[in-house]
Design an enzyme around this catalytic site. Sequence first.
Site: not given
Ligand code: GLU
Length: 427
Positions: A112
């Site tokens: 992240k």
């Molecule tokens: N931000 C989204 C999540 O928390 C999507 C992450 C992604 O598609 O890599 O799942």
Amino acid sequence: MGKNNTVPQQYNPYDNMLMVLDQAAKNLNLAPNDYEAIKYPERELKVSIPVEMDDGRIEVFEGYRVQHSSSMGPCKGGIRYHHEVDIDEVKALAAWMTLKCAVANIPYGGGKGAVKVDPSKLSKEELKRLTRRYVAMILPLIGPERDIPAPDVGTNAEVMGWIMDTYSMFKGYTVPGVVTGKPIELGGSLGRREATGRGVMLVVRELLKKLGKPISGIKVAVQGFGNVGGTAAKLLYDEGAKVIAISDVSGGLYHKDGINVKAVWEFIEKNPGKLIADYPVKNGETSITNQQVITCDAEILIPAALENQITADNANDIKASIIVEGANGPTTVEGDRILAEKGVVVIPDILANAGGVIVSYFEWVQNIQSLTWEEDEVNSTLEKIIIKAFNQVWKVAKDKDVTARMAAYMVALERISKSKKLRGVFP
Ligand code: GLU
């Protein structure tokens, strides 16, 4: 690192995650060696991002990229732009991505990123410069085989397009697979934008089938009316549910007979910058606060905003018997314990909001194979994968007599620790 089995005085989402993980490891009878490494993120990068603002001033923002685990494949996870983000939040969000990808059984680890910024305060050009410099700073960590960012709170397809372009400029050739959630014209996937909300709807539908309750007329409250909450509300409305309460940062709306969420969505789409509080009420909806959305008389509550919303302070006041977590980490350990005692069924974030990363996976697959899928194929494959994950988690919950959250952590942890064991510890 987290102190196990105690409730932290100050809310720390990473400690929150560790407490659940420890319990899941105990339930699985894992030896410490089998999961010790999963408690620590593999890499944490903190960067400073100088940006030339439109008035000529240089402002310096703080950014992060955390890679929690690459055991099951490249790290995967969004980039958040939020003024209150900190490293513990990013670490927790990265770990939840590892667990989410493992529950969905897609070949990724978790990561992240975030920048501490309120994107609504920046002009588009400032935001573009900030994004490009952030990408330059995290460049050695990312790549289609390494770590693939995506949208999260405060970012969108346009930002993903800038990320793709910046990375490609450094490489000297176009690399669409470095990021997902891009505009369709740049290699984005049909269905990606709605995927997280669609996944939430599919999970609600499947859960109601299991509980023998009809979806038609069921009362739903949704906290958060962005990409996840707004889409989930719309799709549930289409399925016949009665969405009685919605909210965003500006406040909420309530109607005991249901809100026309499509009309509210259209208003927000057509008027950039407008929020729920600006919606010209037509059918007798009343204004309520975000807290009132959580404790209103809905049967299903969908927290789809930020972390730390359902806590020991309000869990007792919740009337819903079903909670489906559209957001990441909306429920604290204490809040969760109270809900379990009350018999509330909670479908956890790492399962309920996995639709986004599942379709991100399809986007990445399309990019590396240089082909495109029809929207029908995207939606039906998403449905197959998320329903399969739901049923696996549900079975563990029933067989082991644990909550759905604990079951999801157990399913994920078992897969991750197996892959770690098969790979062995280097050197
Ligand atoms: N931000 C989204 C999540 O928390 C999507 C992450 C992604 O598609 O890599 O799942």
